[in-house]
Design an enzyme around this catalytic site. Structure first.
Site, PDB file in Angstrom:
ATOM      1  N   TYR A  70      44.744  -2.623  25.149  1.00 39.77           N
ATOM      2  CA  TYR A  70      44.067  -1.596  24.331  1.00 39.77           C
ATOM      3  C   TYR A  70      44.739  -0.221  24.479  1.00 39.77           C
ATOM      4  CZ  TYR A  70      40.402  -4.935  23.262  1.00 39.77           C
ATOM      5  OH  TYR A  70      39.720  -6.038  22.799  1.00 39.77           O
ATOM      6  N   TYR A 183      47.602 -14.819  22.520  1.00 40.70           N
ATOM      7  CA  TYR A 183      46.530 -14.474  23.460  1.00 40.70           C
ATOM      8  C   TYR A 183      46.938 -14.799  24.895  1.00 40.70           C
ATOM      9  CZ  TYR A 183      42.489 -12.758  20.850  1.00 40.70           C
ATOM     10  OH  TYR A 183      41.619 -11.960  20.145  1.00 40.70           O
ATOM     11  N   VAL A 232      36.126   0.401  -3.839  1.00 38.56           N
ATOM     12  CA  VAL A 232      37.383   0.559  -4.575  1.00 38.56           C
ATOM     13  C   VAL A 232      37.700  -0.779  -5.248  1.00 38.56           C
ATOM     14  CG1 VAL A 232      39.857   1.005  -4.361  1.00 38.56           C
ATOM     15  CG2 VAL A 232      38.191   2.401  -3.100  1.00 38.56           C
ATOM     16  N   SER A 274      38.219  -8.292   5.548  1.00 43.02           N
ATOM     17  CA  SER A 274      37.314  -7.955   6.641  1.00 43.02           C
ATOM     18  C   SER A 274      36.687  -9.221   7.205  1.00 43.02           C
ATOM     19  CB  SER A 274      36.206  -7.022   6.143  1.00 43.02           C
ATOM     20  OG  SER A 274      35.210  -6.892   7.134  1.00 43.02           O
ATOM     21  N   THR A 479      40.491  -7.947  17.675  1.00 39.72           N
ATOM     22  CA  THR A 479      40.307  -6.871  18.653  1.00 39.72           C
ATOM     23  C   THR A 479      40.230  -5.527  17.928  1.00 39.72           C
ATOM     24  OG1 THR A 479      42.688  -6.562  18.919  1.00 39.72           O
ATOM     25  CG2 THR A 479      41.612  -8.052  20.485  1.00 39.72           C
TER      26      THR A 479
HETATM   27  C1  LIG Z   1      30.930 -10.778  16.300  1.00 45.03           C
HETATM   28  C2  LIG Z   1      32.132  -9.946  16.638  1.00 45.03           C
HETATM   29  C3  LIG Z   1      32.618  -9.930  17.929  1.00 45.03           C
HETATM   30  C4  LIG Z   1      33.756  -9.183  18.237  1.00 45.03           C
HETATM   31  N1  LIG Z   1      34.190  -9.128  19.533  1.00 45.03           N
HETATM   32  C5  LIG Z   1      35.222  -8.308  19.838  1.00 45.03           C
HETATM   33  C6  LIG Z   1      35.602  -8.103  21.181  1.00 45.03           C
HETATM   34  O1  LIG Z   1      35.023  -8.686  22.102  1.00 45.03           O
HETATM   35  N2  LIG Z   1      36.630  -7.244  21.447  1.00 45.03           N
HETATM   36  C7  LIG Z   1      37.270  -6.576  20.460  1.00 45.03           C
HETATM   37  O2  LIG Z   1      38.179  -5.779  20.746  1.00 45.03           O
HETATM   38  N3  LIG Z   1      36.942  -6.766  19.171  1.00 45.03           N
HETATM   39  C8  LIG Z   1      35.948  -7.609  18.838  1.00 45.03           C
HETATM   40  N4  LIG Z   1      35.586  -7.780  17.545  1.00 45.03           N
HETATM   41  C9  LIG Z   1      36.526  -7.331  16.513  1.00 45.03           C
HETATM   42  C10 LIG Z   1      36.418  -5.882  16.097  1.00 45.03           C
HETATM   43  O3  LIG Z   1      35.084  -5.520  15.937  1.00 45.03           O
HETATM   44  C11 LIG Z   1      37.183  -5.768  14.781  1.00 45.03           C
HETATM   45  O4  LIG Z   1      38.507  -6.213  14.984  1.00 45.03           O
HETATM   46  C12 LIG Z   1      37.248  -4.380  14.211  1.00 45.03           C
HETATM   47  O5  LIG Z   1      35.973  -3.771  14.220  1.00 45.03           O
HETATM   48  C13 LIG Z   1      37.801  -4.459  12.793  1.00 45.03           C
HETATM   49  O6  LIG Z   1      37.864  -3.170  12.260  1.00 45.03           O
HETATM   50  P1  LIG Z   1      38.537  -2.858  10.865  1.00 45.03           P
HETATM   51  O7  LIG Z   1      38.335  -1.421  10.634  1.00 45.03           O
HETATM   52  O8  LIG Z   1      39.919  -3.362  10.819  1.00 45.03           O
HETATM   53  O9  LIG Z   1      37.771  -3.732   9.796  1.00 45.03           O
HETATM   54  P2  LIG Z   1      36.241  -3.780   9.395  1.00 45.03           P
HETATM   55  O10 LIG Z   1      35.380  -3.377  10.515  1.00 45.03           O
HETATM   56  O11 LIG Z   1      36.040  -5.108   8.795  1.00 45.03           O
HETATM   57  O12 LIG Z   1      36.092  -2.657   8.290  1.00 45.03           O
HETATM   58  C14 LIG Z   1      36.570  -2.802   6.994  1.00 45.03           C
HETATM   59  C15 LIG Z   1      35.714  -1.919   6.114  1.00 45.03           C
HETATM   60  O13 LIG Z   1      36.318  -1.807   4.830  1.00 45.03           O
HETATM   61  C16 LIG Z   1      35.316  -1.843   3.854  1.00 45.03           C
HETATM   62  N5  LIG Z   1      35.950  -2.261   2.617  1.00 45.03           N
HETATM   63  C17 LIG Z   1      36.656  -3.395   2.391  1.00 45.03           C
HETATM   64  N6  LIG Z   1      37.099  -3.431   1.118  1.00 45.03           N
HETATM   65  C18 LIG Z   1      36.682  -2.270   0.536  1.00 45.03           C
HETATM   66  C19 LIG Z   1      36.827  -1.734  -0.774  1.00 45.03           C
HETATM   67  N7  LIG Z   1      37.490  -2.388  -1.736  1.00 45.03           N
HETATM   68  N8  LIG Z   1      36.262  -0.526  -1.051  1.00 45.03           N
HETATM   69  C20 LIG Z   1      35.606   0.164  -0.070  1.00 45.03           C
HETATM   70  N9  LIG Z   1      35.426  -0.327   1.183  1.00 45.03           N
HETATM   71  C21 LIG Z   1      35.953  -1.519   1.472  1.00 45.03           C
HETATM   72  C22 LIG Z   1      34.304  -2.839   4.401  1.00 45.03           C
HETATM   73  O14 LIG Z   1      33.027  -2.632   3.827  1.00 45.03           O
HETATM   74  C23 LIG Z   1      34.330  -2.512   5.886  1.00 45.03           C
HETATM   75  O15 LIG Z   1      33.359  -1.547   6.222  1.00 45.03           O
HETATM   76  C24 LIG Z   1      34.433  -8.474  17.219  1.00 45.03           C
HETATM   77  C25 LIG Z   1      33.919  -8.479  15.929  1.00 45.03           C
HETATM   78  C26 LIG Z   1      32.776  -9.184  15.631  1.00 45.03           C
HETATM   79  C27 LIG Z   1      32.231  -9.131  14.245  1.00 45.03           C
END
Ligand SMILES: Cc1cc2nc3c(=O)[nH]c(=O)nc-3n(C[C@H](O)[C@H](O)[C@H](O)COP(=O)(O)OP(=O)(O)OC[C@H]3O[C@@H](n4cnc5c(N)ncnc54)[C@H](O)[C@@H]3O)c2cc1C
Length: 523
Positions: A70, A183, A232, A274, A479
């Site tokens: 991280y 991993y 979008v 997502s 992650t």
């Molecule tokens: C159950 C669970 C357990 C997890 N455990 C871990 C862990 O133990 N350790 C760890 O490090 N990570 C973990 N993660 C993973 C981590 O939470 C994610 O990798 C991270 O939050 C992803 O972030 P992101 O911003 O890339 O995507 P997202 O959080 O998916 O955000 C994408 C955003 O874009 C928006 N969006 C998409 N398309 C559009 C559009 N066309 N117009 C407007 N908005 C749009 C969506 O609404 C969403 O809000 C876990 C996740 C989950 C769900």
């Protein structure tokens, strides 16, 4: 980038919030020139967490972090002020919290007799060891689009190691061998402490309150505009000197169509795909609805952009099969200490120390986590919250004769109490909110090189991707770090920022020797 340049970020997940922060901190972009457009009602994306004692708390996920990896996440949070400790950063307060609450699971695996499974042995046969070493030493080009089952024989999936590794990181046997290998390399330090989860670090509260809110607060204080309820739908573009240039953003804002002009010198960052697209919540009396990508539109923009443009990747590699990428989580709000008291006695761990408890023989492959309390800043004394998940929600339960994905919260609690042999009275005041996530492990689907674009795709003049679905050599998806690293790479490359990005720490310098030593230690 000129001081008049604007940056538009599509999606409000941690990836976009981090990109905005890097634009301000390292690119000296004025905050008022940065706008985030989010389809949902709030920022944070998958890092959600909300509720109150009356309605019940809910979060799709609970995160384990490390401080040995991280690198980009902590590089970012060393600059973000804490909301609760004046003069300190989020990084400082998280490190201090973890020094006070060190993970040390004493009940990592529980079997069908409710016995704690001894995990001093990983359960490997000689064949399992040989195969694991071979997989860890095989290059990604050779592994190609293979599954984990192409490299490891059936007995491997009955080892204690597999039960612990697969439930810690959410791997399934049919997932990508490349990702599984990454991993092993990235988290080699966790291999030796997987049975106690001693390397795992936690946030003080749930990740919305501990990671999203401080970052969002810092950004808005500096003038960044956050626009929610704005989907979008398409990007206008032109080709200039052979480069793909976005010229406009088409969106639906509170249901009304709008077009935002993207001028020369502006930049666009898109969250393509997502893991929580099409997720849905149930209640104590109803199962979550079974939504698909078509219901959420969460993949549509990437699908449009990638059509006929292989340089933008291949979303179908990841979202093609819900049966291979779905699982369910649940959040339980308790008004009575009986459940926590019994779990503490049974596991030998205080809340916040034990990490995951996995019922290894459960048909649903169910795990629960009792975090340090309170898990929400507005959580009153006397109310407790825990989170759990099951990797096989399509199977009939052991105590409830239904697949989990047809169960309401009350039925999930009945199944849980069955595995724990707890009297149902223990959870009589509980509110269990289930959450179905059809694409939760879509990032782990077998893929080939090119299915994920790099953060700045070849030939792109002003467009970058920031998500779990970009290619970052050596780093691992599922992650927070992957999204933050993608953000840092995208911003630095598009803006030409010279500051070094923290490298992926090479803990795996001699992985073969490290694994062999571990095999000896864990006979
Ligand atoms: C159950 C669970 C357990 C997890 N455990 C871990 C862990 O133990 N350790 C760890 O490090 N990570 C973990 N993660 C993973 C981590 O939470 C994610 O990798 C991270 O939050 C992803 O972030 P992101 O911003 O890339 O995507 P997202 O959080 O998916 O955000 C994408 C955003 O874009 C928006 N969006 C998409 N398309 C559009 C559009 N066309 N117009 C407007 N908005 C749009 C969506 O609404 C969403 O809000 C876990 C996740 C989950 C769900």
């Amino acid at each position: 980038m000129s001081t008049n340049s604007k940056a538009w970020l599509v999606g409000g997940g941690i990836g976009s919030l981090a990109a905005a922060a890097f634009l301000l901190r390292d690119g000296s972009v004025p905050g008022e020139n940065v706008t985030i457009l989010e389809a949902g009602p709030i920022m944070g994306g998958s890092l959600d967490g909300a509720g109150d004692p009356a309605a019940g708390y809910s979060m799709r996920g609970g995160r384990m972090l490390t401080t040995d990896n991280y690198e980009c996440t902590w590089d970012l949070y060393q600059s973000i002020p804490s909301l609760h400790n004046a003069g300190r950063t989020v990084f400082d307060e998280t490190v201090e919290f973890n020094e006070q609450h060190k993970s040390h699971a004493l009940a990592r695996l529980v079997d069908s007799r409710r016995a704690k499974v001894p995990v001093a042995s990983m359960g490997f046969s000689m064949r399992n060891r040989r195969e694991l070493l071979k997989l860890s030493q095989t290059g990604e080009d050779m592994l190609a689009s293979g599954c984990i089952t192409d490299w490891l024989s059936p007995g491997f999936f009955e080892t204690e190691f597999w039960y612990m590794w697969s439930t810690t990181f959410a791997f399934q046997p049919w997932h990508s061998a490349v990702e599984f290998r990454r991993y092993l390399h990235r988290f080699v330090l966790e291999f030796s402490r997987i049975e106690t989860l001693a390397g795992v670090k936690r946030t003080i509260y749930n990740q919305y309150d501990s990671l999203v809110l401080p970052l969002q607060t810092w950004l808005t204080t500096l003038g960044v505009r956050l626009i929610a309820d704005c989907t979008v739908t398409d990007l206008d573009h032109k080709t200039e000197d052979g480069r793909f240039m976005v010229t406009g953003i088409r969106c639906l804002r509170q249901g009304r169509s709008e077009r935002i002009s993207v001028n020369d010198g502006d930049f666009v960052f898109v969250q393509n795909g997502s893991m929580t697209a099409a997720s849905s919540l149930g209640s104590m009396t109803s199962a979550p609805r079974k939504l698909t990508g078509a219901d959420s539109g969460g993949w549509t923009l990437w699908e449009k952009l990638a059509e006929g443009r292989p340089q933008f990747g291949n979303p179908a590699a990841f979202n093609r099969c819900i049966a291979q990428s779905c699982w369910e989580s649940f959040t339980v709000t308790l008004q009575d200490p009986a459940f926590f008291d019994q779990m503490t006695r049974f596991s030998g761990n205080q809340p916040g120390i034990g990490g995951l408890v996995t019922f290894k023989d459960s048909n649903w492959l169910m795990s629960i986590v009792l975090a340090f309390q309170p898990h929400f800043p507005n959580q009153p004394a006397g109310v407790q919250v825990f989170w759990g998940y099951s990797l096989f929600p399509d199977r009939v339960g052991n105590f409830v004769a239904k697949p989990m994905d047809e169960c309401n919260g009350a039925e999930i609690l009945r199944e849980l109490c069955g595995h724990l042999r707890f009297d149902p009275e223990t959870v009589k005041s509980a509110n269990c909110i289930p959450c179905r996530m059809p694409y939760i492990t879509s990032m782990f689907m077998p893929r080939v090189r090119g299915d994920r674009p790099p953060p700045v795709p070849p030939g792109s003049g002003n467009l970058a991707f920031v998500s779990q679905f970009v290619e970052i050599p050596d780093d691992v998806v599922f992650t927070v770090e992957y999204s933050v690293r993608a953000a840092q790479m995208a911003v630095y490359e598009l803006l030409g920022i010279g500051r070094a990005i923290p490298p992926v720490t090479p803990h795996d310098k001699s992985l073969k020797a490290q694994l062999e030593a571990l095999f000896k230690a864990f006979k």
